[in-house]
Design a protein around this motif. Structure first.
Motif, PDB file in Angstrom:
ATOM      1  N   ASN A 187       0.933  -1.308  -0.208  1.00  0.00           N
ATOM      2  CA  ASN A 187       0.000   0.087  -0.092  1.00  0.00           C
ATOM      3  C   ASN A 187       1.029   1.151  -0.030  1.00  0.00           C
ATOM      4  O   ASN A 187       1.655   1.231   0.928  1.00  0.00           O
ATOM      5  CB  ASN A 187      -0.861  -0.039   1.370  1.00  0.00           C
ATOM      6  CG  ASN A 187      -1.882   1.155   1.018  1.00  0.00           C
ATOM      7  OD1 ASN A 187      -1.696   2.445   1.518  1.00  0.00           O
ATOM      8  ND2 ASN A 187      -3.137   0.684   1.070  1.00  0.00           N
ATOM      9  N   LEU A 194       0.575   3.413   3.135  1.00  0.00           N
ATOM     10  CA  LEU A 194       1.099   3.103   4.585  1.00  0.00           C
ATOM     11  C   LEU A 194       2.834   2.892   4.406  1.00  0.00           C
ATOM     12  O   LEU A 194       3.242   3.158   5.281  1.00  0.00           O
ATOM     13  CB  LEU A 194       0.417   1.613   4.713  1.00  0.00           C
ATOM     14  CG  LEU A 194      -0.913   1.668   4.829  1.00  0.00           C
ATOM     15  CD1 LEU A 194      -1.371   0.175   5.115  1.00  0.00           C
ATOM     16  CD2 LEU A 194      -1.326   2.533   6.166  1.00  0.00           C
ATOM     17  N   GLU A 243      -6.426  -6.795   6.442  1.00  0.00           N
ATOM     18  CA  GLU A 243      -5.663  -6.239   5.577  1.00  0.00           C
ATOM     19  C   GLU A 243      -4.208  -6.215   6.089  1.00  0.00           C
ATOM     20  O   GLU A 243      -4.056  -5.590   7.124  1.00  0.00           O
ATOM     21  CB  GLU A 243      -6.091  -4.988   5.328  1.00  0.00           C
ATOM     22  CG  GLU A 243      -5.392  -3.904   4.274  1.00  0.00           C
ATOM     23  CD  GLU A 243      -5.911  -2.663   3.990  1.00  0.00           C
ATOM     24  OE1 GLU A 243      -5.331  -1.815   3.399  1.00  0.00           O
ATOM     25  OE2 GLU A 243      -7.183  -2.134   4.642  1.00  0.00           O
ATOM     26  N   ASP A 272      -1.258  -5.346   4.882  1.00  0.00           N
ATOM     27  CA  ASP A 272      -0.404  -4.244   5.261  1.00  0.00           C
ATOM     28  C   ASP A 272      -0.483  -3.393   6.296  1.00  0.00           C
ATOM     29  O   ASP A 272       0.212  -2.493   7.170  1.00  0.00           O
ATOM     30  CB  ASP A 272      -0.434  -3.578   3.912  1.00  0.00           C
ATOM     31  CG  ASP A 272       0.496  -4.199   2.865  1.00  0.00           C
ATOM     32  OD1 ASP A 272       1.047  -5.106   2.813  1.00  0.00           O
ATOM     33  OD2 ASP A 272       0.491  -3.636   1.656  1.00  0.00           O
ATOM     34  N   LEU A 273      -2.159  -3.171   6.409  1.00  0.00           N
ATOM     35  CA  LEU A 273      -2.625  -2.385   7.657  1.00  0.00           C
ATOM     36  C   LEU A 273      -2.009  -2.973   9.020  1.00  0.00           C
ATOM     37  O   LEU A 273      -1.476  -2.235   9.875  1.00  0.00           O
ATOM     38  CB  LEU A 273      -4.003  -2.104   7.768  1.00  0.00           C
ATOM     39  CG  LEU A 273      -4.781  -1.284   8.665  1.00  0.00           C
ATOM     40  CD1 LEU A 273      -4.077   0.065   8.943  1.00  0.00           C
ATOM     41  CD2 LEU A 273      -6.197  -1.284   8.843  1.00  0.00           C
ATOM     42  N   THR A 320       1.817  -2.484   9.589  1.00  0.00           N
ATOM     43  CA  THR A 320       1.926  -0.993   9.822  1.00  0.00           C
ATOM     44  C   THR A 320       1.579  -0.829  11.279  1.00  0.00           C
ATOM     45  O   THR A 320       2.646  -0.081  12.065  1.00  0.00           O
ATOM     46  CB  THR A 320       1.182  -0.117   9.057  1.00  0.00           C
ATOM     47  OG1 THR A 320       1.440  -0.270   7.630  1.00  0.00           O
ATOM     48  CG2 THR A 320       1.617   1.452   9.174  1.00  0.00           C
ATOM     49  N   GLY A 321       0.699  -1.224  11.614  1.00  0.00           N
ATOM     50  CA  GLY A 321       0.039  -1.080  13.251  1.00  0.00           C
ATOM     51  C   GLY A 321       1.219  -1.678  14.077  1.00  0.00           C
ATOM     52  O   GLY A 321       1.585  -1.042  15.154  1.00  0.00           O
ATOM     53  N   LEU A 344      -7.563   4.900   6.465  1.00  0.00           N
ATOM     54  CA  LEU A 344      -6.524   4.633   6.786  1.00  0.00           C
ATOM     55  C   LEU A 344      -6.021   5.150   8.232  1.00  0.00           C
ATOM     56  O   LEU A 344      -5.492   4.576   9.066  1.00  0.00           O
ATOM     57  CB  LEU A 344      -5.547   4.529   5.859  1.00  0.00           C
ATOM     58  CG  LEU A 344      -5.654   3.502   4.537  1.00  0.00           C
ATOM     59  CD1 LEU A 344      -4.293   3.797   3.616  1.00  0.00           C
ATOM     60  CD2 LEU A 344      -5.770   1.849   5.214  1.00  0.00           C
ATOM     61  N   LYS A 345      -5.770   6.470   8.139  1.00  0.00           N
ATOM     62  CA  LYS A 345      -5.749   7.175   9.215  1.00  0.00           C
ATOM     63  C   LYS A 345      -6.629   6.878  10.627  1.00  0.00           C
ATOM     64  O   LYS A 345      -6.037   6.748  11.637  1.00  0.00           O
ATOM     65  CB  LYS A 345      -5.822   8.864   9.078  1.00  0.00           C
ATOM     66  CG  LYS A 345      -5.729   9.586  10.167  1.00  0.00           C
ATOM     67  CD  LYS A 345      -5.867  11.008   9.915  1.00  0.00           C
ATOM     68  CE  LYS A 345      -5.703  12.051  11.397  1.00  0.00           C
ATOM     69  NZ  LYS A 345      -6.052  13.469  10.834  1.00  0.00           N
ATOM     70  N   ALA A 369      -8.033   3.957  11.063  1.00  0.00           N
ATOM     71  CA  ALA A 369      -7.852   2.435  11.298  1.00  0.00           C
ATOM     72  C   ALA A 369      -6.533   2.407  12.233  1.00  0.00           C
ATOM     73  O   ALA A 369      -6.417   1.912  13.328  1.00  0.00           O
ATOM     74  CB  ALA A 369      -7.795   1.926  10.089  1.00  0.00           C
ATOM     75  N   ILE A 370      -5.280   3.362  11.644  1.00  0.00           N
ATOM     76  CA  ILE A 370      -3.987   3.219  12.291  1.00  0.00           C
ATOM     77  C   ILE A 370      -4.177   3.955  13.881  1.00  0.00           C
ATOM     78  O   ILE A 370      -3.584   3.225  14.829  1.00  0.00           O
ATOM     79  CB  ILE A 370      -2.899   3.899  11.583  1.00  0.00           C
ATOM     80  CG1 ILE A 370      -2.804   3.252  10.349  1.00  0.00           C
ATOM     81  CG2 ILE A 370      -1.827   3.881  12.326  1.00  0.00           C
ATOM     82  CD1 ILE A 370      -2.023   3.860   9.414  1.00  0.00           C
ATOM     83  N   GLU A 373      -8.064  -6.014  12.615  1.00  0.00           N
ATOM     84  CA  GLU A 373      -6.625  -5.720  12.836  1.00  0.00           C
ATOM     85  C   GLU A 373      -6.367  -5.154  14.194  1.00  0.00           C
ATOM     86  O   GLU A 373      -5.299  -5.547  14.763  1.00  0.00           O
ATOM     87  CB  GLU A 373      -6.345  -4.438  11.771  1.00  0.00           C
ATOM     88  CG  GLU A 373      -6.042  -4.900  10.459  1.00  0.00           C
ATOM     89  CD  GLU A 373      -7.684  -4.807   9.408  1.00  0.00           C
ATOM     90  OE1 GLU A 373      -7.783  -5.409   8.379  1.00  0.00           O
ATOM     91  OE2 GLU A 373      -8.591  -4.258  10.305  1.00  0.00           O
TER      92      GLU A 373
END
Length: 336
Positions: free
Chosen positions: A128, A131, A188, A190-191, A194-195, A247-248, A250-251, A274
């Motif tokens: 992504n 990300l 997801e 990649d999410l 990242t987290g 995405l913002k 979610a993170i 996630e």
């Protein structure tokens, strides 16, 4: 004065050396020769090679104000065995000379160069574009990146050593990789990765890792790493054009909810797949590191049971003690 390292101490040794103080407390006791209660001082001492308990039996109250937690002290005494090694201290004073903090801070037993390579590999595995850009902005930051590599993950409980944050974050990411592979239809990847890499980023501002006991900073005490981490990530997101709002959100939710429960410090519980997966991966990494610490710090050849751990609320049973000793010896040899 030659430094005596904790890992080299054995029963009967005479000690005169410098150690860091991470905990001290006056404890009440009643002597068999006196009806009046007395107090002794219980200390937790450390250096770069390990940690050991200390006891001051005579004059404990009189010396209690001479030094504080986080100080380097000159200790004289003898090594004894009482449910593990301890130093019975006959003399102690705060050391006022110049010291290298690294001599009194424990460090990750893992190779940090290899861990950095793994971190870079994970960042580049994210497909992504938003990300990946976020991760690159954070890990190319001249202040954030070196702090992330060197910071502890905690003050006392898990991964509480230099490089602990990096080690813990990579463990969490590896666990998350397996979770994402097993639940690829609802996660997801990649999410989640990242987290995993960013969930504790706020700890680089929460702890002062130039201090031997990793004291909490003022902002760490007042705000905490969950909110600090979200603020740091939001700051970098603002530098990315058209970063998706979902995405913002979610993170941010993953970061503030990764402690899992409100009574454990999260302002909200995990409410996405996630975030739920991250919470469990984070907890597993922390708990296994705690349990492994019980095994690594067990030095009593007469028993296969470790001392009671108040955080895990149990003792650990070590079935193959010979194999464990070999692991401990290998770790000690790698540090030499």
């Amino acid at each position: 004065m030659e430094k005596q390292f904790i890992k080299d101490l054995k029963v009967g040794d005479r000690v005169k050396s410098l150690f860091g103080v991470t905990k001290k407390a006056l404890v009440n006791y009643r002597s068999s020769s006196s009806k009046a209660p007395g107090q002794y001082m219980k200390l937790h001492l450390l250096d770069s090679s390990g940690s050991i308990e200390g006891r001051i039996w005579d004059g404990a109250v009189e010396v209690s104000d001479l030094f504080n937690e986080g100080d380097v002290v000159l200790v004289e005494g003898n090594v004894a065995d009482y449910n593990g090694l301890q130093i019975n201290i006959t003399r102690i004073e705060k050391y006022e000379g110049a010291v290298d903090p690294a001599m009194f801070q424990q460090c990750t037993p893992k190779n940090r160069r290899e861990m950095v390579e793994k971190l870079n590999s994970l960042v580049h595995s994210v497909k992504n574009v938003y990300l990946k850009k976020l991760l690159m902005l954070i890990f190319e930051d001249k202040d954030y990146y070196p702090a992330y590599i060197n910071a502890p993950a905690a003050q006392k409980i898990h991964h509480a050593y230099i490089g602990g944050l990096l080690e813990h974050s990579l463990e969490v990411a590896k666990i998350c990789e397996n979770i994402a592979a097993n639940y690829s239809d609802v996660i997801e990847r990649d999410l989640l990765i990242t987290g995993a890499l960013l969930h504790d980023i706020g700890k680089i501002k929460e702890y002062d890792f130039s201090s031997i006991s990793f004291e909490m900073t003022d902002i760490g005490k007042l705000v905490g790493h969950l909110i600090l981490g979200k603020e740091m990530v939001d700051e970098k997101i603002r530098e990315i054009n058209e970063f998706p709002e979902h995405l913002k959100l979610a993170i941010g939710h993953m970061i503030i909810s990764h402690h899992g429960e409100k009574e454990w410090g999260s302002p909200e519980v995990p409410k996405t797949m996630e975030a739920f997966a991250l919470f469990h991966a984070d907890l597993l990494s922390a708990r296994l590191n705690q349990f492994a610490g019980l095994i690594r710090n067990h030095h009593d050849p007469e028993t296969s049971w470790t001392p009671w751990d108040k955080f895990l609320e149990r003792s650990a049973y070590i079935q193959n003690y010979t194999a464990v000793r070999k692991i401990q010896d290998d770790i000690a040899a790698s540090r030499d």
